[in-house]
Write an enzyme that holds these catalytic residues in place. Sequence first.
Site, mmCIF file in Angstrom:
data_model
loop_
_atom_site.group_PDB
_atom_site.id
_atom_site.type_symbol
_atom_site.label_atom_id
_atom_site.label_comp_id
_atom_site.label_asym_id
_atom_site.label_seq_id
_atom_site.Cartn_x
_atom_site.Cartn_y
_atom_site.Cartn_z
ATOM 1 N N GLY A 130 0.822 -1.208 0.000
ATOM 2 C CA GLY A 130 0.000 0.000 0.000
ATOM 3 C C GLY A 130 0.857 1.259 0.000
ATOM 4 N N CYS A 131 0.242 2.370 -0.343
ATOM 5 C CA CYS A 131 0.994 3.620 -0.491
ATOM 6 C C CYS A 131 1.500 4.149 0.849
ATOM 7 C CB CYS A 131 0.137 4.659 -1.206
ATOM 8 S SG CYS A 131 -1.545 4.798 -0.582
#
Length: 308
Positions: A130-131
């Site tokens: 995920g970012c």
Amino acid sequence: MRARIGLIGGRGYTGREILRHLSQRDDLELVVASSRELAGQKICETAPELETDLCFEHVEPGDIASFNLDGVVLALPNGAGAPFVAATPDATVIVDLSADGRFSDDWIYGLPEIYGREVIRGAKRIANPGCYATSGQLAVAPIREMAAGPAHVFGVSGYSGAGTTPSRKNDLAALADNLMPYALTGHIHEREMAAHLGVDIHFTPHVAPFFSGLMTTVHIPIIGMSTAGGCQDAYRAYYENEPLIEVVEEIPEPAMIAGRSGAMIGGFGLSGDGRHLTVVSVLDNLQKGAAVQALQNLTLALGLPEYN
Ligand SMILES: NC(=O)C1=CN([C@@H]2O[C@H](COP(=O)(O)OP(=O)(O)OC[C@H]3O[C@@H](n4cnc5c(N)ncnc54)[C@H](OP(=O)(O)O)[C@@H]3O)[C@@H](O)[C@H]2O)C=CC1
Ligand SMILES: CC(=O)N[C@@H](CCC(=O)OP(=O)(O)O)C(=O)O
């Protein structure tokens, strides 16, 4: 020979960036890009940099095998990729941008700068981190052996992080001159960071009115460091051979990295008693937080030169 690549989820924000990156690779050939909404429209109308006459297609999971793909990128909402995964031949590399495989032993977690490239080379099922989780882990990893308690990660993301489905988190009227906290406990990236780093994490995300860019300000109780300069040296040594990770003395800001491929880590505030380190990490949620990392994982898995 060019590797044959499929993209499932070509209309979304991350899919759009995957198309841009594919246009820069001579060794990757886009064979199919899916979108239900844009089916029949030329891909080059969305991604003019890509030289292709292909149109977006409504791809059903059962169609996947017929494209004879070397690799497929899934850029779908969490939970939507399972039928595509099930229908993809075992020999085809899958890079999944969603959170679906990030906690599974059947998937390799692809964050090359921390967990290495050997596990990715030759892998067939790769979960793209995920970012926020990428940014937070990049900020904690070099010092994780010295963590003396839970790390607190304060995250701020551009609204493209919320995808294209309308919600309050990508509503420009609600975001104007505003900053929106959400998921105060239990965000999935909190569990993701803790599970992979082996450090307790408390994470609080916020969404801001800018389009792309992401910041994590990370506060870590530590033992064993006596100067901020020493901390900075430890980070420099850890990322010494990593072209995408820049360690800087100043405090980085999201605007410094928006649209760029890598991440910047800096700030290095050490409390007077040497027991609390604050580090700031920034990246573009659509680039190192998504598409750039997906291209790194895809190319490593296919045995091609890594994106950087
Ligand atoms: N945005 C970001 O900054 C980041 C996102 N991610 C993750 O990447 C994934 C994609 O995110 P993002 O690009 O922002 O999302 P978007 O909402 O922008 O795009 C979603 C895409 O999925 C397609 N889609 C949606 N539902 C289905 C379905 N049931 N079957 C087939 N296609 C479907 C849509 O196309 P169409 O409806 O036309 O078929 C569209 O192409 C998500 O899992 C997200 O959590 C990861 C890191 C960063
Ligand atoms: C601003 C915003 O809403 N951001 C998203 C993060 C996007 C992302 O990375 O989602 P994955 O967990 O699938 O990787 C969120 O907090 O859910």
